[in-house]
Design a protein around this motif. Structure first.
Motif, PDB file in Angstrom:
ATOM      1  N   PRO A  16       0.810  -1.225   0.000  1.00 24.34           N
ATOM      2  CA  PRO A  16       0.000   0.000   0.000  1.00 24.34           C
ATOM      3  C   PRO A  16       0.838   1.267   0.000  1.00 24.34           C
ATOM      4  O   PRO A  16       0.341   2.340  -0.307  1.00 24.34           O
ATOM      5  CB  PRO A  16      -0.822  -0.114   1.295  1.00 24.34           C
ATOM      6  N   CYS A  23      -6.879   1.567  -1.689  1.00 25.89           N
ATOM      7  CA  CYS A  23      -6.779   0.232  -1.112  1.00 25.89           C
ATOM      8  C   CYS A  23      -7.894   0.009  -0.096  1.00 25.89           C
ATOM      9  O   CYS A  23      -8.268   0.918   0.632  1.00 25.89           O
ATOM     10  CB  CYS A  23      -5.479   0.067  -0.352  1.00 25.89           C
ATOM     11  N   THR A  25      -9.056  -2.792   3.009  1.00 23.50           N
ATOM     12  CA  THR A  25      -8.764  -3.992   3.770  1.00 23.50           C
ATOM     13  C   THR A  25      -9.878  -4.174   4.789  1.00 23.50           C
ATOM     14  O   THR A  25     -10.787  -3.346   4.878  1.00 23.50           O
ATOM     15  CB  THR A  25      -7.365  -3.957   4.410  1.00 23.50           C
ATOM     16  N   TYR A  30      -6.567  -5.277   9.407  1.00 21.78           N
ATOM     17  CA  TYR A  30      -5.952  -4.063   9.938  1.00 21.78           C
ATOM     18  C   TYR A  30      -5.475  -4.277  11.378  1.00 21.78           C
ATOM     19  O   TYR A  30      -4.375  -3.865  11.743  1.00 21.78           O
ATOM     20  CB  TYR A  30      -6.913  -2.876   9.858  1.00 21.78           C
ATOM     21  N   LEU A  46      -2.212   7.251   5.111  1.00 25.59           N
ATOM     22  CA  LEU A  46      -3.098   6.626   4.121  1.00 25.59           C
ATOM     23  C   LEU A  46      -4.556   6.664   4.569  1.00 25.59           C
ATOM     24  O   LEU A  46      -5.457   6.917   3.777  1.00 25.59           O
ATOM     25  CB  LEU A  46      -2.680   5.168   3.885  1.00 25.59           C
ATOM     26  N   LEU A  52      -6.593   4.516   2.102  1.00 25.79           N
ATOM     27  CA  LEU A  52      -6.791   3.183   2.670  1.00 25.79           C
ATOM     28  C   LEU A  52      -8.126   3.184   3.402  1.00 25.79           C
ATOM     29  O   LEU A  52      -8.360   4.021   4.266  1.00 25.79           O
ATOM     30  CB  LEU A  52      -5.661   2.832   3.622  1.00 25.79           C
TER      31      LEU A  52
END
Ligand SMILES: [Zn+2]
Length: 159
Positions: A16, A23, A25, A30, A46, A52
């Motif tokens: 990432p 991205c 997740t 995480y 991010l 993210l």
């Protein structure tokens, strides 16, 4: 829409931090990777810049991923983090980034997009079967042959 869904192996490989796509997740992944010290600041940035995103897959997707993993015989190799990544991909149709063989195999069997981190990608898509080296019988799962009690071995049955 082009975005990546990252499993823990992708974070450990630093994926990432060097790509431009958004991205996703899951919460489970995480929680597993947030301790990586060297990337703490980067992870924070991010998240703040919304590059993210952390999502929780629906139970119905988790059930579907679980069922498919049991079908291919990859289930014993998959953590609940792995399953959550597959479930998120079922829901959002992104592309999984992972080097995990079991994740790749289940994803491909589900027709999901997957791209490898470092390896060339798996060519062997199929089903795992358990076979008995003692009496040469095949079994869908188990650790011990139900006929002669020899420990079972796994092999990939190509489609
Ligand atoms: Zn046997």
């Amino acid at each position: 829409m082009d975005f990546k869904i990252l499993d823990a192996s992708a974070f450990y490989a630093g994926v990432p931090f060097r790509m431009s796509d958004d991205c996703y997740t899951t919460t489970l992944v995480y929680d597993e990777i947030k301790h990586i010290k060297k990337s703490h600041d980067v992870l924070g940035t991010l998240l703040e810049t919304n590059r993210l995103k952390i999502r929780e897959p629906e139970k119905i997707s988790i059930d579907k991923a679980t069922e498919s993993a049991k079908n291919t015989g990859d289930y014993p190799q998959l953590s609940k983090q792995d399953i959550s990544i597959i479930a998120l991909c079922i829901e959002n149709h992104g592309e999984i980034v992972s080097d995990d063989f079991a994740i790749s195999n289940v994803a491909k069997n589900l027709g999901l997009k997957i791209s490898p981190i470092m390896t060339k990608g798996i060519k062997d898509v199929g089903k795992w079967i358990h076979y008995c080296p003692g009496c040469k019988t095949n079994h869908p799962n188990g650790v011990e042959c139900p006929i002669c009690a020899t420990p079972l071995k796994r092999k990939l049955l190509k489609e």
